[in-house]
Motif scaffolding. Structure first.
Motif, short mmCIF file in Angstrom:
data_model
loop_
_atom_site.label_atom_id
_atom_site.label_comp_id
_atom_site.label_asym_id
_atom_site.label_seq_id
_atom_site.Cartn_x
_atom_site.Cartn_y
_atom_site.Cartn_z
N VAL A 1 -21.62 -11.41 -43.38
CA VAL A 1 -21.99 -12.80 -43.08
C VAL A 1 -20.85 -13.53 -42.37
O VAL A 1 -21.06 -14.18 -41.34
CB VAL A 1 -22.39 -13.54 -44.38
CG1 VAL A 1 -22.47 -15.03 -44.17
CG2 VAL A 1 -23.71 -13.00 -44.90
N LEU A 2 -19.66 -13.40 -42.90
CA LEU A 2 -18.53 -14.16 -42.35
C LEU A 2 -18.06 -13.62 -41.01
O LEU A 2 -17.63 -14.39 -40.14
CB LEU A 2 -17.39 -14.22 -43.36
CG LEU A 2 -17.74 -15.01 -44.62
CD1 LEU A 2 -16.66 -14.87 -45.67
CD2 LEU A 2 -18.00 -16.48 -44.29
N GLU A 3 -18.15 -12.32 -40.80
CA GLU A 3 -17.77 -11.77 -39.50
C GLU A 3 -18.73 -12.26 -38.42
O GLU A 3 -18.30 -12.68 -37.34
CB GLU A 3 -17.77 -10.25 -39.55
CG GLU A 3 -17.33 -9.61 -38.25
CD GLU A 3 -17.17 -8.11 -38.35
OE1 GLU A 3 -16.73 -7.52 -37.35
OE2 GLU A 3 -17.47 -7.53 -39.41
N ARG A 4 -20.01 -12.23 -38.70
CA ARG A 4 -21.00 -12.71 -37.74
C ARG A 4 -20.80 -14.22 -37.47
O ARG A 4 -20.81 -14.67 -36.33
CB ARG A 4 -22.41 -12.42 -38.25
CG ARG A 4 -23.50 -12.80 -37.27
CD ARG A 4 -24.89 -12.46 -37.77
NE ARG A 4 -25.18 -13.13 -39.03
CZ ARG A 4 -25.40 -12.51 -40.19
NH1 ARG A 4 -25.38 -11.20 -40.27
NH2 ARG A 4 -25.66 -13.20 -41.29
N ARG B 1 -19.42 -16.09 -33.85
CA ARG B 1 -20.18 -17.14 -33.14
C ARG B 1 -19.40 -18.45 -33.10
O ARG B 1 -19.39 -19.14 -32.08
CB ARG B 1 -21.53 -17.34 -33.80
CG ARG B 1 -22.41 -16.09 -33.61
CD ARG B 1 -23.82 -16.32 -33.89
NE ARG B 1 -24.36 -17.25 -32.90
CZ ARG B 1 -25.55 -17.78 -32.98
NH1 ARG B 1 -26.33 -17.49 -33.98
NH2 ARG B 1 -25.98 -18.60 -32.06
N ALA B 2 -18.75 -18.81 -34.18
CA ALA B 2 -18.01 -20.07 -34.23
C ALA B 2 -16.82 -20.06 -33.26
O ALA B 2 -16.56 -21.06 -32.58
CB ALA B 2 -17.52 -20.35 -35.65
N ALA C 1 -14.41 -12.05 -33.75
CA ALA C 1 -13.42 -12.41 -34.77
C ALA C 1 -12.56 -11.19 -35.08
O ALA C 1 -13.06 -10.07 -35.17
CB ALA C 1 -14.12 -12.89 -36.03
N THR C 2 -11.27 -11.42 -35.26
CA THR C 2 -10.37 -10.32 -35.59
C THR C 2 -10.52 -9.96 -37.08
O THR C 2 -11.03 -10.75 -37.87
CB THR C 2 -8.90 -10.69 -35.31
OG1 THR C 2 -8.52 -11.75 -36.21
CG2 THR C 2 -8.70 -11.12 -33.87
N LYS C 3 -10.04 -8.78 -37.40
CA LYS C 3 -10.10 -8.33 -38.80
C LYS C 3 -9.33 -9.28 -39.70
O LYS C 3 -9.78 -9.62 -40.79
CB LYS C 3 -9.55 -6.91 -38.92
CG LYS C 3 -9.64 -6.35 -40.32
CD LYS C 3 -9.03 -4.96 -40.39
CE LYS C 3 -9.12 -4.35 -41.76
NZ LYS C 3 -8.79 -5.18 -42.88
N LEU D 1 -12.29 -25.58 -33.16
CA LEU D 1 -12.22 -26.92 -32.59
C LEU D 1 -11.71 -26.96 -31.17
O LEU D 1 -12.11 -27.82 -30.39
CB LEU D 1 -11.33 -27.80 -33.48
CG LEU D 1 -11.85 -28.02 -34.90
CD1 LEU D 1 -10.82 -28.72 -35.75
CD2 LEU D 1 -13.15 -28.82 -34.87
N PHE D 2 -10.83 -26.03 -30.81
CA PHE D 2 -10.24 -26.07 -29.46
C PHE D 2 -10.67 -24.87 -28.68
O PHE D 2 -10.25 -23.90 -28.54
CB PHE D 2 -8.72 -26.17 -29.53
CG PHE D 2 -8.27 -27.41 -30.27
CD1 PHE D 2 -8.42 -28.65 -29.68
CD2 PHE D 2 -7.75 -27.34 -31.54
CE1 PHE D 2 -8.03 -29.80 -30.36
CE2 PHE D 2 -7.34 -28.48 -32.22
CZ PHE D 2 -7.48 -29.71 -31.62
#
Length: 73
Positions: A19-22, A26-27, A32-34, A72-73
């Motif tokens: 869940v958090l990797e997906r 996207r965010a 996303a890195t490991k 945010l950036f």
């Protein structure tokens, strides 16, 4: 439900990672890195150890991702 979709046969730790990797990918608008995913999983696990529900732990970790400068950036 789409945000928390995962393999129901997987362990809780693996479900959290899926869940958090997906979500982080996207965010952050890039893979996303490991290390980034590990940090979010640890945040979620810290709430689980305090007796919170899995959904609340995922919400907390997702909030952390959305507060990150990488989002945010």
């Amino acid at each position: 439900r789409k945000l928390l979709a995962c393999d129901p046969k997987a362990s809780v730790a693996e479900q959290s990672r899926q869940v958090l990797e997906r979500f982080a990918t996207r965010a952050y608008r890039r893979p996303a890195t490991k290390d980034e995913v590990d940090r979010l999983v640890r945040l979620g696990e810290s709430l689980l150890l305090k007796g919170e529900k899995w959904d609340a732990a995922m919400q907390f970790a997702m909030t952390a991702a959305l507060c990150s400068p990488k989002f945010l950036f």
